[in-house]
Scaffold this motif. Sequence first.
Motif, PDB file in Angstrom:
ATOM      1  N   MET A 221      -0.849  -0.739  -4.232  1.00 42.01           N
ATOM      2  CA  MET A 221      -2.178  -0.241  -3.878  1.00 42.01           C
ATOM      3  C   MET A 221      -2.081   1.230  -3.455  1.00 42.01           C
ATOM      4  SD  MET A 221      -3.050  -3.583  -1.539  1.00 42.01           S
ATOM      5  CE  MET A 221      -4.295  -2.703  -0.597  1.00 42.01           C
ATOM      6  N   PRO A 222      -2.251   2.182  -4.365  1.00 45.38           N
ATOM      7  CA  PRO A 222      -2.217   3.593  -3.983  1.00 45.38           C
ATOM      8  C   PRO A 222      -3.505   3.989  -3.255  1.00 45.38           C
ATOM      9  CG  PRO A 222      -2.646   3.370  -6.334  1.00 45.38           C
ATOM     10  CD  PRO A 222      -2.413   1.992  -5.818  1.00 45.38           C
ATOM     11  N   ILE A 223      -3.362   4.604  -2.085  1.00 48.42           N
ATOM     12  CA  ILE A 223      -4.515   5.018  -1.273  1.00 48.42           C
ATOM     13  C   ILE A 223      -4.287   6.452  -0.808  1.00 48.42           C
ATOM     14  CG2 ILE A 223      -5.855   4.555   0.812  1.00 48.42           C
ATOM     15  CD1 ILE A 223      -4.992   1.640   0.615  1.00 48.42           C
TER      16      ILE A 223
ATOM     17  N   ALA B 147       0.842  -1.198   0.000  1.00 50.43           N
ATOM     18  CA  ALA B 147       0.000   0.000   0.000  1.00 50.43           C
ATOM     19  C   ALA B 147       0.875   1.245   0.000  1.00 50.43           C
ATOM     20  CB  ALA B 147      -0.918   0.001   1.212  1.00 50.43           C
ATOM     21  N   LEU B 148       0.575   2.175  -0.875  1.00 50.46           N
ATOM     22  CA  LEU B 148       1.266   3.462  -0.910  1.00 50.46           C
ATOM     23  C   LEU B 148       0.307   4.521  -0.406  1.00 50.46           C
ATOM     24  CD1 LEU B 148       3.547   5.428  -1.702  1.00 50.46           C
ATOM     25  CD2 LEU B 148       2.582   5.459  -4.021  1.00 50.46           C
ATOM     26  N   LEU B 149       0.567   5.058   0.774  1.00 49.74           N
ATOM     27  CA  LEU B 149      -0.289   6.078   1.372  1.00 49.74           C
ATOM     28  C   LEU B 149       0.313   7.449   1.095  1.00 49.74           C
ATOM     29  CD1 LEU B 149      -1.108   4.472   4.842  1.00 49.74           C
ATOM     30  CD2 LEU B 149      -2.034   3.961   2.579  1.00 49.74           C
ATOM     31  N   ALA B 150      -0.376   8.239   0.295  1.00 47.24           N
ATOM     32  CA  ALA B 150       0.112   9.570  -0.080  1.00 47.24           C
ATOM     33  C   ALA B 150      -1.092  10.500  -0.280  1.00 47.24           C
ATOM     34  CB  ALA B 150       0.953   9.498  -1.350  1.00 47.24           C
ATOM     35  N   PRO B 151      -0.873  11.814  -0.140  1.00 50.90           N
ATOM     36  CA  PRO B 151      -1.983  12.782  -0.245  1.00 50.90           C
ATOM     37  C   PRO B 151      -2.366  13.080  -1.696  1.00 50.90           C
ATOM     38  CG  PRO B 151       0.043  13.930   0.279  1.00 50.90           C
ATOM     39  CD  PRO B 151       0.374  12.465   0.300  1.00 50.90           C
TER      40      PRO B 151
ATOM     41  N   ALA C 162      10.432   6.498  -2.642  1.00 52.02           N
ATOM     42  CA  ALA C 162       9.385   5.543  -2.995  1.00 52.02           C
ATOM     43  C   ALA C 162       9.936   4.452  -3.913  1.00 52.02           C
ATOM     44  CB  ALA C 162       8.224   6.271  -3.662  1.00 52.02           C
ATOM     45  N   TYR C 163      10.810   4.861  -4.825  1.00 53.72           N
ATOM     46  CA  TYR C 163      11.438   3.865  -5.715  1.00 53.72           C
ATOM     47  C   TYR C 163      12.244   2.870  -4.886  1.00 53.72           C
ATOM     48  CZ  TYR C 163      14.045   1.727  -9.500  1.00 53.72           C
ATOM     49  OH  TYR C 163      14.586   0.798 -10.366  1.00 53.72           O
ATOM     50  N   ASP C 164      13.081   3.365  -3.993  1.00 49.26           N
ATOM     51  CA  ASP C 164      13.961   2.486  -3.219  1.00 49.26           C
ATOM     52  C   ASP C 164      13.174   1.509  -2.352  1.00 49.26           C
ATOM     53  OD1 ASP C 164      16.262   3.533  -4.277  1.00 49.26           O
ATOM     54  OD2 ASP C 164      16.688   4.852  -2.583  1.00 49.26           O
ATOM     55  N   ALA C 165      12.134   2.007  -1.682  1.00 50.73           N
ATOM     56  CA  ALA C 165      11.346   1.131  -0.818  1.00 50.73           C
ATOM     57  C   ALA C 165      10.664   0.035  -1.625  1.00 50.73           C
ATOM     58  CB  ALA C 165      10.302   1.953  -0.060  1.00 50.73           C
ATOM     59  N   THR C 166      10.068   0.419  -2.758  1.00 50.46           N
ATOM     60  CA  THR C 166       9.373  -0.554  -3.595  1.00 50.46           C
ATOM     61  C   THR C 166      10.354  -1.552  -4.202  1.00 50.46           C
ATOM     62  OG1 THR C 166       7.756   1.169  -4.145  1.00 50.46           O
ATOM     63  CG2 THR C 166       7.754  -0.822  -5.504  1.00 50.46           C
ATOM     64  N   ALA C 167      11.476  -1.054  -4.714  1.00 50.01           N
ATOM     65  CA  ALA C 167      12.475  -1.924  -5.329  1.00 50.01           C
ATOM     66  C   ALA C 167      13.033  -2.918  -4.314  1.00 50.01           C
ATOM     67  CB  ALA C 167      13.592  -1.091  -5.934  1.00 50.01           C
ATOM     68  N   MET C 168      13.308  -2.455  -3.117  1.00 45.86           N
ATOM     69  CA  MET C 168      13.837  -3.329  -2.073  1.00 45.86           C
ATOM     70  C   MET C 168      12.859  -4.462  -1.773  1.00 45.86           C
ATOM     71  SD  MET C 168      14.750  -2.330   1.882  1.00 45.86           S
ATOM     72  CE  MET C 168      13.006  -2.055   2.242  1.00 45.86           C
TER      73      MET C 168
ATOM     74  N   LEU D  97       5.623  10.232  -6.101  1.00 47.25           N
ATOM     75  CA  LEU D  97       5.877   9.053  -5.282  1.00 47.25           C
ATOM     76  C   LEU D  97       5.248   7.814  -5.917  1.00 47.25           C
ATOM     77  CD1 LEU D  97       5.207  10.562  -1.730  1.00 47.25           C
ATOM     78  CD2 LEU D  97       7.429   9.912  -2.656  1.00 47.25           C
ATOM     79  N   HIS D  98       4.012   7.977  -6.392  1.00 42.29           N
ATOM     80  CA  HIS D  98       3.323   6.853  -7.029  1.00 42.29           C
ATOM     81  C   HIS D  98       4.052   6.407  -8.303  1.00 42.29           C
ATOM     82  CE1 HIS D  98       0.489   5.185 -10.033  1.00 42.29           C
ATOM     83  NE2 HIS D  98       0.113   4.452  -9.002  1.00 42.29           N
ATOM     84  N   ASN D  99       4.432   7.365  -9.134  1.00 43.26           N
ATOM     85  CA  ASN D  99       5.100   7.020 -10.389  1.00 43.26           C
ATOM     86  C   ASN D  99       6.433   6.330 -10.129  1.00 43.26           C
ATOM     87  OD1 ASN D  99       2.987   8.113 -11.821  1.00 43.26           O
ATOM     88  ND2 ASN D  99       4.026  10.043 -12.285  1.00 43.26           N
ATOM     89  N   ALA D 100       7.162   6.814  -9.114  1.00 47.45           N
ATOM     90  CA  ALA D 100       8.451   6.203  -8.789  1.00 47.45           C
ATOM     91  C   ALA D 100       8.264   4.770  -8.292  1.00 47.45           C
ATOM     92  CB  ALA D 100       9.178   7.041  -7.745  1.00 47.45           C
ATOM     93  N   ALA D 101       7.255   4.554  -7.448  1.00 45.35           N
ATOM     94  CA  ALA D 101       6.976   3.208  -6.954  1.00 45.35           C
ATOM     95  C   ALA D 101       6.558   2.291  -8.103  1.00 45.35           C
ATOM     96  CB  ALA D 101       5.878   3.261  -5.887  1.00 45.35           C
TER      97      ALA D 101
END
Length: 345
Positions: free
Chosen positions: A43-45, A5-9, A275-281, A24-28
């Motif tokens: 899951m973008p929320i 889940a990606l929580l962003a405004p 966001a890229y690093d967290a998702t990639a990891m 952030l979403h695009n990078a993830a």
Amino acid sequence: MVRVALLAPFASSNPAIQNEALALHNAAELALFEQGDSTMLLMPIDSGDTPESARTAAIEAIRSGADFVLGPLFASGVGAIAPYSRANNVAMFSFSTDISEAGRTIYVLTFLPEDEARNIVRYAGQRGIKRLIVLAPEGRYGDRVSTAARETASAMGLKILVDQRYDPRSSGLDSAIEASRRVARMIGTGRENAILIPERGPVLRSIVQTLTEAGASSRNVRYLGTGLWNDAEVLSDVRMEGAWFVTPDFGARAGFEARFNEAYQQKPTRLAGIAYDATAMLARMTKGGNKSGASPRAIEAPEGFSGVDGLFRFKAHVVERGMAVNEVVARRSKVVQEAPQSFLP
């Protein structure tokens, strides 16, 4: 299926914040495309702009089966979400600089002022600096920088001459100017002396002008700074020449920016790489749907990870980054110490 889940405004009324959320979403999404497989679902929320909306988003994410949570962006949301993360044993990677909730399932992955302070003071000690003054704003930010600087100075055998503060809210920069004059009188001269100034923009330039006029110029005292100094106007100020400051590994970031621009026809924001690093990891760890691959032991591996902004790892659930050290020269900066390629000896 591994659900992230990606929580962003996303629905923020502030266009700049909304743009940050989209980046952030695009990078993830880019990280998932490059590093993941069909067993991971992003899951973008929308987390909104308030603690209440962040809490609602977290509840929705967990009820929807999220195995990991990326975000939130704001410090106020971290405290609101943390109890749900812990109660459900869902690892959360916060993009806020708030480290108060770090621990157990909560990891902090961003750019931290204390991390930058430790890096630049450590380098200064290695290069012969013996005495340090901290010249910082009052408040939580200044406290965090000062504490990290003083702890590192003590470990390096540096003497702290004074921890000088100023009121950043004072009109006309009066408080910062007066604090700078006091510092100039205290430190004297000598290339074994340094002043850490964790400031930016007009305030930084005003402080440096005052120090110079009061006899503590960069020709006889070393100025130390953070990534806030990586600004064209700051670097073009001749009074800054000879100063040292830290930045992430921009060489590592260049490739990411090129790929992001090609995919989305725009330059990524500064935080997009997080966001890229967290998702990639997570994508690499959970290939084939292996959720257990992203265990605390794997996430907290001492060798760390190679990310968009260079080397990083988690220590006590808080990010530690390998940074480059730069020197201001001839209206620009040059790297005087490359970012490390490994945390291990």
